[in-house]
Design a protein around this motif. Sequence first.
Motif, PDB file in Angstrom:
ATOM      1  N   THR A 131       0.810  -1.222   0.000  1.00 38.42           N
ATOM      2  CA  THR A 131       0.000   0.000   0.000  1.00 38.42           C
ATOM      3  C   THR A 131       0.844   1.273   0.000  1.00 38.42           C
ATOM      4  O   THR A 131       0.290   2.370   0.038  1.00 38.42           O
ATOM      5  CB  THR A 131      -0.939   0.025   1.222  1.00 38.42           C
ATOM      6  OG1 THR A 131      -0.140  -0.025   2.412  1.00 38.42           O
ATOM      7  CG2 THR A 131      -1.895  -1.152   1.220  1.00 38.42           C
ATOM      8  N   SER A 132       2.186   1.128  -0.026  1.00 39.24           N
ATOM      9  CA  SER A 132       3.031   2.328   0.097  1.00 39.24           C
ATOM     10  C   SER A 132       2.833   3.285  -1.079  1.00 39.24           C
ATOM     11  O   SER A 132       3.116   4.469  -0.968  1.00 39.24           O
ATOM     12  CB  SER A 132       4.497   1.936   0.237  1.00 39.24           C
ATOM     13  OG  SER A 132       4.883   1.253  -0.929  1.00 39.24           O
ATOM     14  N   PHE A 133       2.330   2.770  -2.205  1.00 39.91           N
ATOM     15  CA  PHE A 133       2.100   3.649  -3.361  1.00 39.91           C
ATOM     16  C   PHE A 133       1.092   4.753  -3.025  1.00 39.91           C
ATOM     17  O   PHE A 133       1.102   5.813  -3.641  1.00 39.91           O
ATOM     18  CB  PHE A 133       1.586   2.829  -4.560  1.00 39.91           C
ATOM     19  CG  PHE A 133       0.134   2.431  -4.437  1.00 39.91           C
ATOM     20  CD1 PHE A 133      -0.865   3.255  -4.961  1.00 39.91           C
ATOM     21  CD2 PHE A 133      -0.233   1.263  -3.757  1.00 39.91           C
ATOM     22  CE1 PHE A 133      -2.211   2.899  -4.842  1.00 39.91           C
ATOM     23  CE2 PHE A 133      -1.567   0.931  -3.634  1.00 39.91           C
ATOM     24  CZ  PHE A 133      -2.556   1.741  -4.171  1.00 39.91           C
ATOM     25  N   LYS A 177      12.036   9.165  -6.710  1.00 39.11           N
ATOM     26  CA  LYS A 177      13.288   8.408  -6.702  1.00 39.11           C
ATOM     27  C   LYS A 177      14.074   8.690  -5.412  1.00 39.11           C
ATOM     28  O   LYS A 177      14.587   7.777  -4.764  1.00 39.11           O
ATOM     29  CB  LYS A 177      14.117   8.827  -7.925  1.00 39.11           C
ATOM     30  CG  LYS A 177      15.038   7.756  -8.415  1.00 39.11           C
ATOM     31  CD  LYS A 177      15.580   8.146  -9.777  1.00 39.11           C
ATOM     32  CE  LYS A 177      16.751   7.267 -10.159  1.00 39.11           C
ATOM     33  NZ  LYS A 177      17.405   7.770 -11.371  1.00 39.11           N
ATOM     34  N   GLU A 178      14.138   9.973  -5.064  1.00 36.44           N
ATOM     35  CA  GLU A 178      14.869  10.346  -3.840  1.00 36.44           C
ATOM     36  C   GLU A 178      14.197   9.775  -2.603  1.00 36.44           C
ATOM     37  O   GLU A 178      14.849   9.277  -1.688  1.00 36.44           O
ATOM     38  CB  GLU A 178      14.947  11.872  -3.719  1.00 36.44           C
ATOM     39  CG  GLU A 178      15.874  12.509  -4.724  1.00 36.44           C
ATOM     40  CD  GLU A 178      15.705  14.028  -4.787  1.00 36.44           C
ATOM     41  OE1 GLU A 178      16.713  14.714  -4.971  1.00 36.44           O
ATOM     42  OE2 GLU A 178      14.565  14.531  -4.650  1.00 36.44           O
ATOM     43  N   GLU A 179      12.865   9.856  -2.582  1.00 42.34           N
ATOM     44  CA  GLU A 179      12.141   9.343  -1.421  1.00 42.34           C
ATOM     45  C   GLU A 179      12.369   7.842  -1.268  1.00 42.34           C
ATOM     46  O   GLU A 179      12.551   7.355  -0.164  1.00 42.34           O
ATOM     47  CB  GLU A 179      10.630   9.618  -1.554  1.00 42.34           C
ATOM     48  CG  GLU A 179      10.234  11.082  -1.343  1.00 42.34           C
ATOM     49  CD  GLU A 179      10.409  11.575   0.092  1.00 42.34           C
ATOM     50  OE1 GLU A 179      10.638  10.749   1.005  1.00 42.34           O
ATOM     51  OE2 GLU A 179      10.323  12.800   0.302  1.00 42.34           O
ATOM     52  N   SER A 180      12.337   7.143  -2.375  1.00 43.60           N
ATOM     53  CA  SER A 180      12.483   5.690  -2.244  1.00 43.60           C
ATOM     54  C   SER A 180      13.918   5.332  -1.873  1.00 43.60           C
ATOM     55  O   SER A 180      14.168   4.394  -1.122  1.00 43.60           O
ATOM     56  CB  SER A 180      12.003   4.979  -3.513  1.00 43.60           C
ATOM     57  OG  SER A 180      13.061   4.799  -4.405  1.00 43.60           O
ATOM     58  N   LEU A 181      14.874   6.130  -2.355  1.00 47.12           N
ATOM     59  CA  LEU A 181      16.270   5.926  -1.977  1.00 47.12           C
ATOM     60  C   LEU A 181      16.438   6.138  -0.467  1.00 47.12           C
ATOM     61  O   LEU A 181      17.038   5.320   0.242  1.00 47.12           O
ATOM     62  CB  LEU A 181      17.153   6.907  -2.754  1.00 47.12           C
ATOM     63  CG  LEU A 181      18.658   6.705  -2.672  1.00 47.12           C
ATOM     64  CD1 LEU A 181      19.060   5.369  -3.259  1.00 47.12           C
ATOM     65  CD2 LEU A 181      19.380   7.838  -3.404  1.00 47.12           C
ATOM     66  N   LEU A 182      15.873   7.242   0.029  1.00 48.17           N
ATOM     67  CA  LEU A 182      15.975   7.536   1.463  1.00 48.17           C
ATOM     68  C   LEU A 182      15.286   6.454   2.293  1.00 48.17           C
ATOM     69  O   LEU A 182      15.782   6.044   3.336  1.00 48.17           O
ATOM     70  CB  LEU A 182      15.351   8.900   1.774  1.00 48.17           C
ATOM     71  CG  LEU A 182      16.222  10.112   1.466  1.00 48.17           C
ATOM     72  CD1 LEU A 182      15.441  11.399   1.665  1.00 48.17           C
ATOM     73  CD2 LEU A 182      17.475  10.115   2.345  1.00 48.17           C
TER      74      LEU A 182
END
Length: 620
Positions: A131-133, A177-182
Amino acid sequence: MGHGAFVAAAVLGCAVAAAAGQTAPTPFDPLPGAQRERYRMDFRKNFYADDASWRADVERAKALAGEVEARRGHLLESAASLLDVLDRLRDSEDLLLKLYAYGEFTSAVDTRNRRYLEAYEVLRAEFDAKTSFFKVELRGLDAARLEAFLKAAPRLAGYRFTLDDTLRWAPHTLSEKEESLLASLGPSLEGWPPALFQLDFDRTAFPQVAASGKTLDVHRDYETLLRDPDRSVRERAFRAYYKSLREISDVAGFALLKGMQARNAEAALRGFPTYYHQALFDAYLSRPELDNLYGQIEAQLPLYREYQELRAARLQRDLGVPRAEIWDQEMPPAGAPQPRFTGDEACRLGIAALSPLGPEYARELNRLLDPANGRLDIAGGPNRGQGAFCEGNFAYFMDNYQGYLNDVATLVHESGHAIHHQLVLNHRGSLYYSYGPAYMTESFATFNEWLLRDHLLRTAKDAALKRAVRNESLNEMMLLWEIARRAKFEMVAYDRVGAGQITDARGFDQACEEVGRSYDPAFDRYLELEVHWMRKHHYWTVPGYYFNYVVAHMLALKYYQLYQADPAGFSKRYTAMMAQGFDRPAAALLKDFLKIDLRDPRLLEGTFAMMRAELARAPK
Ligand SMILES: [Zn+2]
């Protein structure tokens, strides 16, 4: 938050053990007769009749996650799509909370049984992954679109707060992209400082001190040592403990510094001056609001000083010493009898004390505290978890109920959490709306402790008891400055780390000493207190959280002040606020229901007047 150290004297109608320091205490059984058996949780009645029904809920949660996931990529296609996902997320949270509570309580009553808790943890991780989407796609929502959606699906207004919250975070959100990297680096970046802090303590052989025929460890047994009747034992314990803390502060300070730097760096990417600003923003508070509170608290330091002097004078008299030292501070008042309550008496006392909160609150509290309902588990035994807690609106666990007034205070505090959830469920149909800032939920629980003391002050017929409860009330009130000092240290530390002024453990010493001195002359007298920051694990384990304790303590006092002025009127507005759930920012709830304005420079005037009156009444 820490539950009030509530040590008082004899209560009419409850057993009273002999005063400390006299003959052997009268044996007291906190759960006499059949009570020991009755205060056990009935899992079948309150959770699941059997494993099949538990499994059915697990499957339902999985199915809901799948249904939500099916909307991936289409969340904002229409108002109906968004509403559908929100409804399912809300239902999932109710289900997940029950499964979590079941896991927590089953493992608390028998720590060997971690099966349900572990199953929950796996389920939760799966659920979050699927559900993270939601959060990511929701960022595509802007104010104009939200308004259009609200017109198309008016029921979305029920989720307005969740949606507004997303809009509010938008300017502080990075690219996907940055959020998922963090997010993927998070555990590695965040996990090690608290672990290193713990390791620093675990690998240290703290000095042992001989006390009352036993050998005690200055770290593990510090609280016991500070209550030892032998003054030289207390002094040795204090000095040895702080010496050890100084020796291991380099490593703990390194972990704190690197953790703060990493969090500040990420906060800067999000457009916040420091991580502390971000934490406040997340809690719907701002630096000016917090500065306003600190300003008022610090302006009243003379009141705190007066209290400290009164306390010192009493200790000097009790202990027969020319000057009360820091290692004397924890000594209990001489000759104060310790009231004890059986489980049944504690529940009755709690119910009576909280009865001003109205019929619905009373009805739900009765349901929780009637042992016949099997929602309490307080009798000690082997393989039990530690501490005391409520989870959701479900039940109450305590490791080993001893019948002290402090245990009753814990009971009403934790019940406050449970009944808050219950009222939200009653009025909003879901526990989903009961999640709000910790300073709010803790203020609800802490206010119950004030109602308990208030009830005892009004109903106790024994003068000695009244004196003792008064004394405890005063001590609790005056904790405000101690909590504020600890919280302010963290704020100052983030500022200084951000400005490059703190580069090692010595920098934390300095911040601790400076903030300490401005609050408490003890920091001038005892150089050891420089390393006092080592004693609050929160700075490592729950960074940027401690201010919640200041605000919760302050709010509970404010409620108490307003309650005393108008018991019936206040209680009505207050429980209505609680039952409403978090449908708007906390500051707005406080303003709308209770006319409490966190920006009001005179907010605490009446509260301090109440505290001053309490100080004037205090037994000299
Ligand atoms: Zn609490």
